[in-house]
Design an enzyme around this catalytic site. Sequence first.
Site, PDB file in Angstrom:
ATOM      1  N   HIS A  54       0.868  -1.182   0.000  1.00 15.65           N
ATOM      2  CA  HIS A  54       0.000   0.000   0.000  1.00 15.65           C
ATOM      3  C   HIS A  54       0.907   1.234   0.000  1.00 15.65           C
ATOM      4  O   HIS A  54       1.964   1.223   0.648  1.00 15.65           O
ATOM      5  CB  HIS A  54      -0.834   0.082   1.290  1.00 15.65           C
ATOM      6  CG  HIS A  54      -2.148  -0.643   1.257  1.00 15.65           C
ATOM      7  ND1 HIS A  54      -2.697  -1.208   2.381  1.00 15.65           N
ATOM      8  CD2 HIS A  54      -3.051  -0.837   0.259  1.00 15.65           C
ATOM      9  CE1 HIS A  54      -3.868  -1.746   2.077  1.00 15.65           C
ATOM     10  NE2 HIS A  54      -4.105  -1.536   0.795  1.00 15.65           N
TER      11      HIS A  54
ATOM     12  N   CYS B  21      -2.471   2.940   9.051  1.00  9.75           N
ATOM     13  CA  CYS B  21      -3.495   1.973   8.641  1.00  9.75           C
ATOM     14  C   CYS B  21      -4.695   2.009   9.579  1.00  9.75           C
ATOM     15  O   CYS B  21      -5.836   1.747   9.163  1.00  9.75           O
ATOM     16  CB  CYS B  21      -2.928   0.555   8.638  1.00  9.75           C
ATOM     17  SG  CYS B  21      -1.549   0.318   7.540  1.00  9.75           S
TER      18      CYS B  21
HETATM   19  N1  ARG Z   1      -4.063  -7.077   6.566  1.00 12.07           N
HETATM   20  C1  ARG Z   1      -4.411  -5.872   5.892  1.00 12.07           C
HETATM   21  C2  ARG Z   1      -4.311  -6.067   4.390  1.00 12.07           C
HETATM   22  O1  ARG Z   1      -3.408  -6.725   3.958  1.00 12.07           O
HETATM   23  C3  ARG Z   1      -3.532  -4.752   6.345  1.00 12.07           C
HETATM   24  C4  ARG Z   1      -3.938  -3.430   5.837  1.00 12.07           C
HETATM   25  C5  ARG Z   1      -3.011  -2.355   6.289  1.00 12.07           C
HETATM   26  N2  ARG Z   1      -3.501  -1.067   5.972  1.00 12.07           N
HETATM   27  C6  ARG Z   1      -2.845  -0.103   5.353  1.00 12.07           C
HETATM   28  N3  ARG Z   1      -3.401   1.071   5.262  1.00 12.07           N
HETATM   29  N4  ARG Z   1      -1.680  -0.309   4.801  1.00 12.07           N
HETATM   30  O2  ARG Z   1      -5.117  -5.618   3.638  1.00 12.07           O
END
Ligand code: ARG
Length: 282
Positions: A181, A275
């Site tokens: 991300h 996150c």
């Molecule tokens: N387990 C989640 C996923 O893989 C984690 C998300 C983390 N969020 C972020 N904004 N990077 O989607």
Amino acid sequence: MTISDVGGAPAVTTPRRAARLRRYAMTAPTFFAVEYAINPWMDTSVPVDTALATRQWEILLSTYRDLGHAVELIEPIAGLPDMVYAANGALVVGDRAVVARFAFPQRAGEAVAHAEWLTRRGFEPAFTRHTNEGQGDLLVVGSIILAGYGFRTDRRAHDEVAHLTGLPVVSLELVDPRFYHLDTALAVLDDSTVAYYPPAFSPQARARLRSTFPDAIEVGSADAYALGLNVVSDGRHVLLPAAATGFADQLSQAGFEPIGIDLSELLKGGGSVKCCTLELYS
Ligand code: ARG
């Protein structure tokens, strides 16, 4: 940072950093678990201490409130273990709210929950045809949006987001699955300042970042691998993963006030401070 000559010796003057009060939304990790692995940080064989995750998350919440920020809570839902990563559920800018369309079916229910919450909050939620993972990949910097693609958000959603928000979108390609991300590879520190980890980006994206943000802070591997860029800044105070001590020093040198937060349990899901925090941009 500006360098001026004082008596022949270079003196460094750091800019004055001003905080602006913010509005955030968060979801408690009541049902947090690592039940599936959709990013390289997740390992279903590693146990998760949900009670500890909750205590750590509560410190993040109280730190925001102590700084004077308004935090709204979105009810967690059983069976949606990643819902604690509230940033991914939507992008809210002024009166425009774009709901996420998740890449993985395990998270699809979160988009429904966010759409309902936004509706109750008086927004008329908008949807994209292509995958977008909210503020995981869509980061507002002043009056532009930096948008990641390559792992989750579909590049075609960037145009949809530009259209729905009215803001110009700069597309940046992510190339390392650890930094899946944009908010794992780039931190927004104020309306014109960012920090990032160059190896997470394609050469074109790096060139674009260099020309758009010539004064950006470049973060080293140790901090990036502690998810150190997953921060929330109010323009002065920067809440960041406690383990990212090198980045904390860089922030202090640049005039920011780093505040380390230990979210070790939530790191097991591949997320940290940012996150867990959906900013409602005004
Ligand atoms: N387990 C989640 C996923 O893989 C984690 C998300 C983390 N969020 C972020 N904004 N990077 O989607």
